[in-house]
Scaffold this active site. Structure first.
Site, PDB file in Angstrom:
ATOM      1  N   LYS A 180       3.102   4.832  -5.082  1.00 23.20           N
ATOM      2  CA  LYS A 180       2.415   6.077  -4.698  1.00 23.20           C
ATOM      3  C   LYS A 180       3.327   7.303  -4.784  1.00 23.20           C
ATOM      4  O   LYS A 180       2.835   8.430  -4.814  1.00 23.20           O
ATOM      5  CB  LYS A 180       1.777   5.909  -3.330  1.00 23.20           C
ATOM      6  N   HIS A 226      -1.540   8.822  -4.088  1.00 18.92           N
ATOM      7  CA  HIS A 226      -2.486   7.875  -3.504  1.00 18.92           C
ATOM      8  C   HIS A 226      -3.836   8.119  -4.173  1.00 18.92           C
ATOM      9  O   HIS A 226      -4.492   9.124  -3.913  1.00 18.92           O
ATOM     10  CB  HIS A 226      -2.576   8.087  -1.997  1.00 18.92           C
ATOM     11  N   HIS A 278       0.860  -1.184   0.000  1.00 16.93           N
ATOM     12  CA  HIS A 278       0.000   0.000   0.000  1.00 16.93           C
ATOM     13  C   HIS A 278       0.900   1.240   0.000  1.00 16.93           C
ATOM     14  O   HIS A 278       0.665   2.174  -0.741  1.00 16.93           O
ATOM     15  CB  HIS A 278      -0.909  -0.051   1.225  1.00 16.93           C
TER      16      HIS A 278
END
Lengths: 380, 334
Positions: free
Chosen positions: A303, A308, A273
């Site tokens: 990212k 994001h 993530h």
């Protein structure tokens, strides 16, 4: 099976600029120009600059464009499909938020049905004239991952033959002011770096075609990859801060691996993530090491390159994983120069792309309210 | 595979609770009833946004009737699936009005953190330490049955042993303005509600409330069109097939279509069930248009009305085009 993909990213429209931009370690983060933002601090973001500026339903326009690309990539003509076996699973966290801002301000915005979270999926479903299941997963920043998981479930369970799955989100004052007020943002995203200060927002859409294997075989479709396993789990600890022990994220990854019937050692790449916030990245380092062991698998985050993208992030990362499986090379983590000792348990790819031997990948996503979702993809 | 409902909890508008055994009505001052919740949960709920309060009130009641204890050890095999049409719409409006008026300095971290529709599910997970999959989805006004169907799949696939499936939506000025702008397509009157059930593979905790045998969701690309109904008909047929129930054996139908879509629903029912008239239950007449909560309210209302063992068909129909169908039954021996 995944038989097609489409991308509207801040690195450009289409799969090629996305992938080549990632390999070249380009960052699309710049000062915001798409709406008045000078009073927002910080006001850097990764904007999409080349898609239908005349369409004021920005997330819907991104979703339609990514869907069209994905269908073309899969060689599918929606009108030729059984509409009752065609579905849409499209995550978002903002939907028609720019329209919402204007509507609340008393402006006429045309059809108000373009505002709710379900609007982008409805717009895609109407364009395709689909009559199968249409759902908008709402798992905050894990929505795109869960959308593909849901699509895979529908196909596995015989509820659909073809599902357009992914995520779409957009930049607006609503969300930039919000993350800024949480002090979660920075001018530059530096995932896993010792100097990281926060995330940088992005926008766009990524959509994949999830297709029943027999359906794909009958039409001799080119297969880009396979959904091997999916998993989700809740932290159940805090609304905005991740569980520092990474237990929820680890459970989601373990569930996806179990669903795939794979040992962690069978995974050759993990798309983290990797938001660039101090808490998220430290949590992920613990969670990934908990599942894969210390420095057990190459890891990156995109990212720093595209920001994001919230409800689209997991879908972008699924497309990244398909490309890694096809090209056997992992793009570097843009913004990472000096690994935080707290993240030293990760084998991070940064500086240069890294060739890898890979037959399976795992993408992990986490979000507000303690949601976690993971997706294991495999070579065709 | 059948899935068993072992607990249920419902919060509806004041006065409507008399139509469903065990349901809670809103308090006299309009607040969400929280007195039945364990103290630790009540504390969280009292500080939460309205949708979260409705979910905690309904979900807490459902978990209690299924025999769960909020103080028990964390349940990593217990999940949540929440369906909501509008989620945090009201919170988004409250947050955005402050940003529009005062810019970033006026942005509220507390409100912004609740501008995700899964905030309510997150609070439920924290309050009851449910660490399994926590999924929130929207499928417009068909969110409730769609969530219930996905919760059934989570049990069937072994992703969780227990799932709290819920439908919830709150009403307020901003949503009322938005609904008015859509020209009344959603029907009237809008009402708020939270409805939750606890699903298990077997009835290992509480008594069986009802059984869920089959489900399907679908889409109508032109719901107001003269020929609409194919999507819902496909969903009804698929739900019956999933349940292993012949459409001819359906004893009771829970209708859900707002008035502009009544003909769509009628066409779909006739196409699959034939022209023979079935007993029809219309819970929206007593509960109002409760959006994401409607489908689960429909299942519980049908459970109270149906004969034992009789298959019941519950529908969700929304002007967005989202439709869903679910086949349930009340066990022979309760």
């Amino acid at each position: 099976m995944i038989t097609g993909c489409g991308v509207v990213s801040p690195l450009g429209g289409g799969l090629r600029p996305f992938w080549e931009g990632l390999l070249a370690a380009r960052s699309a983060v710049q000062p915001i120009t798409g709406f008045p933002a000078d009073d927002l601090d910080p006001h850097a973001a990764a904007e999409v600059r080349d898609v239908t500026p005349s369409d004021d339903d920005r997330a819907g326009a991104f979703a339609l464009e990514a869907t069209a690309q994905a269908l073309a990539d899969a060689g599918l003509e929606p009108a030729a499909l059984d509409a009752r076996r065609l579905g849409v699973a499209l995550g978002t966290t903002l939907g028609g938020a720019r329209l919402f801002e204007r509507w609340l301000d008393g402006e006429a915005v045309g059809d108000p049905e373009r505002i709710p979270y379900y609007a982008p999926a409805v717009r895609v479903a109407r364009r395709l004239a689909c009559r199968g299941p249409v759902v908008t997963p709402q798992l905050a920043c894990a929505s795109g991952t869960q959308a593909i998981a849901l699509a895979a479930d529908w196909v596995r369970n015989g509820r659909a033959d073809v599902v357009l799955a992914g995520g779409a989100d957009l930049l607006c004052r609503f969300v930039v002011a919000g993350f800024n007020c949480l002090r979660a943002t920075a001018d530059r995203a530096r995932p896993f770096d010792v100097a990281r200060r926060g995330l940088v927002l992005g926008e766009g859409a990524a959509v994949v075609v999830v297709e029943d294997a027999e359906h794909a075989a009958r039409r001799h479709a080119r297969v880009r990859g396979r959904v091997l396993g999916t998993g989700a789990a809740a932290d159940a600890t805090h609304m905005t801060a991740p569980d520092r022990e990474g237990r929820g994220a680890a459970r989601a990854m373990q569930a996806a691996l179990a669903d795939a019937g794979l040992d962690p050692a069978a995974v050759g790449f993990v798309s983290a993530h990797g938001t660039g916030t101090p808490y998220n990245d430290a949590m992920e380092a613990v969670a990934i090491a908990r599942v894969f062991g210390p420095r057990g698998v190459p890891v990156n985050s995109i990212k720093g390159a595209i920001g994001h993208t919230l409800g689209a992030a997991g879908a972008f990362e699924a497309v990244l994983c398909l490309q890694v499986l096809a090209e056997r090379i992992v793009p570097p983590t843009v913004g990472l120069a000096a690994v935080d000792p707290a993240c030293a348990a990760l084998d991070l790819v940064y500086g240069e792309p890294r060739p890898v031997a890979v037959d399976a990948t795992l993408s992990t996503s986490s979000g507000f309210a303690g949601v976690n979702a993971a997706l294991v993809l495999g070579r065709p | 595979m059948e899935v068993v409902v072992t607990g249920a909890g419902v919060v509806v508008e004041r006065g409507a609770e008399t139509h469903l055994r065990g349901a809670l009505g809103l308090d006299a001052d309009g607040s969400v009833p929280l007195g039945h919740l364990p103290e630790v949960v009540r504390g969280r709920a009292s500080r939460a946004e309205r949708v979260t309060q409705l979910l905690l009130a309904a979900g807490g009641r459902a978990l209690a009737t299924a025999g769960f204890d909020a103080a028990a050890a964390a349940e990593t095999r217990a999940g949540i699936v929440v369906g909501t049409a509008f989620g945090c719409f009201l919170t988004n409006a409250a947050y955005q009005r402050r940003v529009a008026a005062g810019g970033q300095p006026a942005a509220s971290p507390r409100l912004f953190a609740a501008t995700v529709s899964n905030a309510a599910a997150g609070e439920l997970a924290i309050a009851y330490r449910l660490g399994g999959p926590a999924v929130t989805l929207t499928a417009g006004g068909a969110s409730g049955l769609t969530a219930l169907g996905e919760a059934m799949e989570a049990i069937r696939a072994g992703r969780a042993d227990v799932v709290v499936a819920a439908g919830v939506d709150a009403t307020g000025d901003a949503l009322a303005e938005w609904l008015a702008a859509t020209g009344g397509a959603y029907g009237a009157p809008p009402a708020e509600a939270g409805a939750a059930v606890v699903l298990e593979r077997t009835g290992r905790r509480g008594p069986e409330v009802c059984r869920l045998a089959g489900h399907a969701s679908a889409f109508e690309p032109e719901p107001a069109g003269a020929a609409a109904g194919d999507g819902l008909a496909a969903a009804i047929a698929a739900a019956c097939a999933d349940a292993g129930v012949a459409p001819a054996d359906i004893a009771l139908v829970v209708s859900a279509a707002p008035p502009p879509l009544a003909s769509l629903e009628a066409r779909a029912l006739a196409a699959v069930l034939g022209e023979r008239r079935r007993r029809l239950l219309i819970p929206k007449r007593v509960f109002g248009e409760t959006f994401g909560a409607a489908g689960i309210l429909g299942v519980l209302a049908a459970g109270a009305e149906a004969g034992r063992g009789d298959p019941v068909l519950v529908l969700d129909v929304c002007p967005t085009g989202h439709v869903a169908a679910l086949v349930a039954s009340v066990p022979e021996a309760r």
